[in-house]
Design a protein around this motif. Structure first.
Motif, PDB file in Angstrom:
ATOM      1  N   PHE A  92      35.863  28.611  39.894  1.00  0.00           N
ATOM      2  CA  PHE A  92      34.775  28.272  40.674  1.00  0.00           C
ATOM      3  C   PHE A  92      33.630  29.334  40.179  1.00  0.00           C
ATOM      4  N   GLY A  93      32.462  28.885  40.779  1.00  0.00           N
ATOM      5  CA  GLY A  93      31.304  30.009  40.377  1.00  0.00           C
ATOM      6  C   GLY A  93      30.969  30.497  41.602  1.00  0.00           C
ATOM      7  N   LEU A  94      30.205  31.897  41.275  1.00  0.00           N
ATOM      8  CA  LEU A  94      29.612  32.718  42.262  1.00  0.00           C
ATOM      9  C   LEU A  94      28.208  32.860  42.337  1.00  0.00           C
ATOM     10  N   GLN A  95      27.730  33.053  43.611  1.00  0.00           N
ATOM     11  CA  GLN A  95      26.322  33.285  43.877  1.00  0.00           C
ATOM     12  C   GLN A  95      25.828  34.669  43.135  1.00  0.00           C
ATOM     13  N   VAL A  96      24.740  34.569  42.691  1.00  0.00           N
ATOM     14  CA  VAL A  96      24.263  35.694  41.844  1.00  0.00           C
ATOM     15  C   VAL A  96      22.946  36.378  42.503  1.00  0.00           C
ATOM     16  N   THR A  97      23.092  37.443  42.598  1.00  0.00           N
ATOM     17  CA  THR A  97      21.697  38.156  43.236  1.00  0.00           C
ATOM     18  C   THR A  97      21.290  39.080  41.993  1.00  0.00           C
ATOM     19  N   THR A  98      20.041  38.935  41.609  1.00  0.00           N
ATOM     20  CA  THR A  98      19.505  39.904  40.647  1.00  0.00           C
ATOM     21  C   THR A  98      17.753  39.712  40.747  1.00  0.00           C
ATOM     22  N   THR A  99      17.431  40.866  40.200  1.00  0.00           N
ATOM     23  CA  THR A  99      15.927  41.047  40.027  1.00  0.00           C
ATOM     24  C   THR A  99      15.188  41.096  38.704  1.00  0.00           C
ATOM     25  N   ASP A 100      16.156  41.299  37.827  1.00  0.00           N
ATOM     26  CA  ASP A 100      15.791  41.522  36.340  1.00  0.00           C
ATOM     27  C   ASP A 100      16.636  40.661  35.292  1.00  0.00           C
ATOM     28  N   GLN A 101      17.524  40.064  35.836  1.00  0.00           N
ATOM     29  CA  GLN A 101      18.530  39.282  35.057  1.00  0.00           C
ATOM     30  C   GLN A 101      19.514  40.038  34.162  1.00  0.00           C
ATOM     31  N   ARG A 102      19.495  41.187  34.301  1.00  0.00           N
ATOM     32  CA  ARG A 102      20.415  42.259  33.535  1.00  0.00           C
ATOM     33  C   ARG A 102      21.088  43.245  34.756  1.00  0.00           C
ATOM     34  N   ASN A 103      20.818  43.248  36.008  1.00  0.00           N
ATOM     35  CA  ASN A 103      21.684  44.239  36.770  1.00  0.00           C
ATOM     36  C   ASN A 103      21.763  43.348  38.056  1.00  0.00           C
ATOM     37  N   GLY A 104      22.859  43.219  38.833  1.00  0.00           N
ATOM     38  CA  GLY A 104      22.826  42.524  40.060  1.00  0.00           C
ATOM     39  C   GLY A 104      24.211  42.646  40.614  1.00  0.00           C
ATOM     40  N   SER A 105      24.358  41.634  41.583  1.00  0.00           N
ATOM     41  CA  SER A 105      25.624  41.401  42.175  1.00  0.00           C
ATOM     42  C   SER A 105      25.988  39.958  42.262  1.00  0.00           C
ATOM     43  N   PHE A 106      27.291  39.684  42.760  1.00  0.00           N
ATOM     44  CA  PHE A 106      27.556  38.459  42.875  1.00  0.00           C
ATOM     45  C   PHE A 106      28.796  38.165  43.959  1.00  0.00           C
ATOM     46  N   ARG A 107      28.889  37.201  44.538  1.00  0.00           N
ATOM     47  CA  ARG A 107      29.708  37.094  45.651  1.00  0.00           C
ATOM     48  C   ARG A 107      30.177  35.368  45.737  1.00  0.00           C
ATOM     49  N   GLY A 108      31.493  35.224  46.207  1.00  0.00           N
ATOM     50  CA  GLY A 108      31.548  33.713  46.555  1.00  0.00           C
ATOM     51  C   GLY A 108      32.934  33.602  47.314  1.00  0.00           C
ATOM     52  N   THR A 109      33.316  32.449  47.872  1.00  0.00           N
ATOM     53  CA  THR A 109      34.495  32.291  48.738  1.00  0.00           C
ATOM     54  C   THR A 109      35.041  30.750  48.235  1.00  0.00           C
ATOM     55  N   GLN A 110      36.192  30.701  48.206  1.00  0.00           N
ATOM     56  CA  GLN A 110      36.584  29.330  47.578  1.00  0.00           C
ATOM     57  C   GLN A 110      38.290  29.255  48.166  1.00  0.00           C
ATOM     58  N   LYS A 111      38.399  27.932  48.756  1.00  0.00           N
ATOM     59  CA  LYS A 111      39.772  27.725  49.242  1.00  0.00           C
ATOM     60  C   LYS A 111      40.408  27.434  47.799  1.00  0.00           C
TER      61      LYS A 111
END
Length: 149
Positions: A92-111
């Motif tokens: 599964f894919g994760l949701q990505v948060t970034t302001t510059d496309q080179r540093n950031g965070s990700f999160r996600g939940t999947q059954k």
């Protein structure tokens, strides 16, 4: 006789409730040297995954990517199924948060399916970060869980 059967069933149910649902937690350091093929990068990342009741909760961060994030199948960061050193398939894919496309965070939940849940418990899932210069993955971290109460 019926009372004895009911008592045994009751004791068994109490035993099951007492077992509770142990969970699993994995924390990994992501690097380019773990990507398949290995990526020449100084970028780093971390990921944590927790399995609770068949649901996998993943979160993490990445810093210093050599090129911008690259989207594959709707995300630039995924959980994959595969052994160490082996490229696998997307779980599964994760949701990505970034302001510059080179540093950031990700999160996600999947059954997870029972097969994917077993793969996680056996250290057969990993997190992968895709970039324009390393479309197969610039960062990778294998999720090797430990059982927790």
């Amino acid at each position: 006789m019926h009372q004895a059967v009911r008592m045994l069933v009751g004791v068994a149910l109490v035993g099951l409730v007492g077992c509770g649902g142990s969970g699993y937690i994995a924390t990994t350091q992501m690097s380019g040297s773990d990507a398949v093929p290995a990526a020449n990068t100084d970028a780093r990342g971390t990921a944590t995954a927790e399995l609770k009741g068949g649901e996998l909760i993943v979160q993490g961060t990445f810093t210093g990517l050599r090129s911008n994030l690259y989207e594959v199948s709707g995300s630039s960061v995924h959980v994959y199924k595969g052994a160490v050193g082996v490229a696998g398939g997307i779980v599964f894919g994760l949701q990505v948060t970034t302001t510059d496309q080179r540093n950031g965070s990700f999160r996600g939940t999947q059954k997870l399916s029972s097969e994917d849940e077993e793969a996680f418990r056996n250290g057969q899932l990993y997190v992968n970060v895709h970039t324009a210069d390393n479309r197969g993955g610039e960062l990778r971290g294998q999720l090797v869980p430990v059982e927790v109460d």
